[in-house]
Design a protein around this motif. Structure first.
Motif, PDB file in Angstrom:
ATOM      1  N   LEU A   1       0.796  -1.228   0.000  1.00  0.00           N
ATOM      2  CA  LEU A   1       0.000   0.000   0.000  1.00  0.00           C
ATOM      3  C   LEU A   1       0.828   1.279   0.000  1.00  0.00           C
ATOM      4  O   LEU A   1       0.286   2.356  -0.208  1.00  0.00           O
ATOM      5  N   TYR A   2       2.126   1.178   0.228  1.00  0.00           N
ATOM      6  CA  TYR A   2       2.921   2.387   0.470  1.00  0.00           C
ATOM      7  C   TYR A   2       3.027   3.308  -0.743  1.00  0.00           C
ATOM      8  O   TYR A   2       3.161   4.528  -0.602  1.00  0.00           O
ATOM      9  N   ASP A   3       2.959   2.747  -1.975  1.00  0.00           N
ATOM     10  CA  ASP A   3       3.176   3.578  -3.169  1.00  0.00           C
ATOM     11  C   ASP A   3       1.906   4.232  -3.697  1.00  0.00           C
ATOM     12  O   ASP A   3       1.947   4.986  -4.670  1.00  0.00           O
TER      13      ASP A   3
ATOM     14  N   ILE B   1       1.291   1.509  11.589  1.00  0.00           N
ATOM     15  CA  ILE B   1       0.274   2.137  12.434  1.00  0.00           C
ATOM     16  C   ILE B   1      -0.544   3.139  11.623  1.00  0.00           C
ATOM     17  O   ILE B   1      -1.775   3.166  11.684  1.00  0.00           O
ATOM     18  N   SER B   2       0.135   3.984  10.843  1.00  0.00           N
ATOM     19  CA  SER B   2      -0.570   4.970  10.018  1.00  0.00           C
ATOM     20  C   SER B   2      -1.462   4.287   8.991  1.00  0.00           C
ATOM     21  O   SER B   2      -2.602   4.703   8.758  1.00  0.00           O
ATOM     22  N   ILE B   3      -0.948   3.232   8.369  1.00  0.00           N
ATOM     23  CA  ILE B   3      -1.727   2.509   7.362  1.00  0.00           C
ATOM     24  C   ILE B   3      -2.979   1.892   7.985  1.00  0.00           C
ATOM     25  O   ILE B   3      -4.070   1.940   7.412  1.00  0.00           O
ATOM     26  N   LEU B   4      -2.837   1.335   9.188  1.00  0.00           N
ATOM     27  CA  LEU B   4      -3.993   0.728   9.855  1.00  0.00           C
ATOM     28  C   LEU B   4      -5.028   1.786  10.239  1.00  0.00           C
ATOM     29  O   LEU B   4      -6.233   1.571  10.088  1.00  0.00           O
TER      30      LEU B   4
ATOM     31  N   LYS C   1       4.853   9.669  -4.280  1.00  0.00           N
ATOM     32  CA  LYS C   1       4.371  10.594  -3.250  1.00  0.00           C
ATOM     33  C   LYS C   1       3.328  11.557  -3.815  1.00  0.00           C
ATOM     34  O   LYS C   1       2.383  11.936  -3.110  1.00  0.00           O
ATOM     35  N   GLN C   2       3.492  11.938  -5.079  1.00  0.00           N
ATOM     36  CA  GLN C   2       2.483  12.799  -5.700  1.00  0.00           C
ATOM     37  C   GLN C   2       1.151  12.072  -5.809  1.00  0.00           C
ATOM     38  O   GLN C   2       0.084  12.646  -5.553  1.00  0.00           O
ATOM     39  N   LYS C   3       1.213  10.784  -6.171  1.00  0.00           N
ATOM     40  CA  LYS C   3      -0.016   9.984  -6.249  1.00  0.00           C
ATOM     41  C   LYS C   3      -0.647   9.857  -4.862  1.00  0.00           C
ATOM     42  O   LYS C   3      -1.862  10.035  -4.688  1.00  0.00           O
ATOM     43  N   LEU C   4       0.190   9.555  -3.868  1.00  0.00           N
ATOM     44  CA  LEU C   4      -0.311   9.430  -2.500  1.00  0.00           C
ATOM     45  C   LEU C   4      -0.975  10.724  -2.034  1.00  0.00           C
ATOM     46  O   LEU C   4      -2.027  10.699  -1.381  1.00  0.00           O
TER      47      LEU C   4
ATOM     48  N   ILE D   1       2.753   7.029   5.304  1.00  0.00           N
ATOM     49  CA  ILE D   1       2.274   5.933   4.454  1.00  0.00           C
ATOM     50  C   ILE D   1       3.384   5.463   3.533  1.00  0.00           C
ATOM     51  O   ILE D   1       3.651   4.260   3.415  1.00  0.00           O
ATOM     52  N   HIS D   2       4.071   6.402   2.863  1.00  0.00           N
ATOM     53  CA  HIS D   2       5.154   6.022   1.948  1.00  0.00           C
ATOM     54  C   HIS D   2       6.328   5.421   2.717  1.00  0.00           C
ATOM     55  O   HIS D   2       7.084   4.613   2.175  1.00  0.00           O
ATOM     56  N   GLY D   3       6.484   5.796   3.977  1.00  0.00           N
ATOM     57  CA  GLY D   3       7.539   5.228   4.808  1.00  0.00           C
ATOM     58  C   GLY D   3       7.187   3.873   5.390  1.00  0.00           C
ATOM     59  O   GLY D   3       7.902   3.346   6.239  1.00  0.00           O
TER      60      GLY D   3
END
Length: 345
Positions: free
Chosen positions: A116-118, A181-184, A147-150, A175-177
């Motif tokens: 999911l990071y990208d 925890i952030s993703i959840l 990162k622009q997409k995110l 998220i990109h890192g």
């Protein structure tokens, strides 16, 4: 008598150059060793700080987690929290949900941080849930492009969540890192907002180690991060953001006293067909739970024989029961019905 030939002097390599080359290599080696020792000492400092007496568990430290700039911070999940059954269940439920939503895209998520990071999967997930198309590049390999997409995807998410009071606990960098925890937090918010047909485990929390660099020294704190609570689950089920409603929603809202009448009518309908196989239903909730009657009913309604090797006639395990219900759902879709909103589980 001829004179002896004069011999040209033999040119010898300049001794100093060899010595200088040797000393240069030696100096470079010593410099590299010194640098390596500094890095090693810094990593050891990070490990010692994190493995302080207040937290006896050993945290898996990566070099990039201790090589911080001044005032920079990193977070890591305590290993004991990763082994918590509720934490594992939350991750599994969310992965299964994403894969269900994106089944037509032929996207299979196996690991949240890596998949999911990208922004690619998050883009498809939001487009499917919100039924809208985002103006972003389909595939991008560069970090800047990702990162622009995110940024575009998360702005769309924030536009949906902020008006309803959601606290944003993630950003592009986290998220990109690959900050789990952030993703959840992001996925739980999306699941609740769109009223995903899943049951999130309650009271899921993790111990998080926060490492900060202050005045050249690493400092650590340990915090408890809540991912789900009972209050959130209640808010989820009674949220005004409801999907397309059906007749049963209306029944529960306006005429709950007539629920028994509807159940009686359904039992009459079911038995009208199952009686052909000398079967009878008295309790919808229990007798349809293993999927057997549901499979047989589909065969009777569509007028075909369901091969017994396609399902478990006497299921014993939970997985066998889920298989039966999933198979029954497939038969419904083959018969022209929409995919059921409920999950087989």
């Amino acid at each position: 008598m001829s004179a002896a030939p004069v011999r040209s002097p033999t040119l010898r390599p300049h001794r100093m150059k060899k010595d200088e080359s040797f000393l240069g290599k030696l100096g470079g080696t010593l410099a590299r060793k010194k640098k390596a020792k500094e890095v090693s000492d810094l990593q050891e400092e990070g490990k010692n700080a994190i493995n302080a007496p207040m937290n006896p568990s050993t945290v898996d430290i990566h070099p990039e987690d201790t090589l911080l700039e001044e005032n920079e911070e990193r977070t890591m999940i305590d290993p004991n929290s990763k082994e918590d059954p509720k934490f594992k269940e939350l991750i599994k439920v969310l992965i299964d949900w994403i894969n269900d939503v994106l089944v037509e895209e032929r996207i299979i998520v196996k690991q949240l941080e890596e998949d999911l990071y990208d922004g690619q999967v998050l883009q498809k997930l939001l487009e499917k849930l919100a039924d809208r198309k985002l103006n972003v590049a389909e595939v991008t390999q560069s970090e800047i492009g990702q990162k622009q997409k995110l940024q575009t995807v998360l702005e769309a998410v924030h536009d949906l969540l902020r008006p309803h009071g959601w606290t944003i606990k993630w950003n592009v960098d986290s998220i990109h890192g690959k900050n789990l925890i952030s993703i959840l937090h992001l996925l739980v918010a999306l699941a609740m907002h769109f009223r995903a047909p899943i049951r999130l485990p309650e009271h899921v929390s993790v111990q998080v180690v926060v490492v900060r660099k202050r005045e050249g020294l690493l400092q650590t704190t340990h915090v408890t991060e809540e991912l789900t609570t009972t209050t959130e689950c209640i808010d989820f089920f009674f949220s005004p953001l409801k999907p397309e409603r059906d007749a049963f929603d209306t029944l529960f809202d306006h005429a709950p006293d007539k629920l028994s009448v509807v159940k009686k009518s359904l039992i009459t309908f079911v038995n009208k067909h199952l009686n052909k196989l000398n079967l009878e239903v008295t309790e919808l909730e229990t007798q349809f739970a293993d999927g057997v009657y549901l499979v047989l009913l589909m065969g009777l309604l569509e007028d075909y024989f369901v091969p017994l090797h396609n399902f478990y006639l006497t299921p014993e395990s939970f997985d066998q029961k889920v298989h039966n219900v999933s198979f029954a759902f497939e038969l419904m879709q083959d018969g022209g019905l929409k995919k059921p909103k409920a999950r087989p589980e």
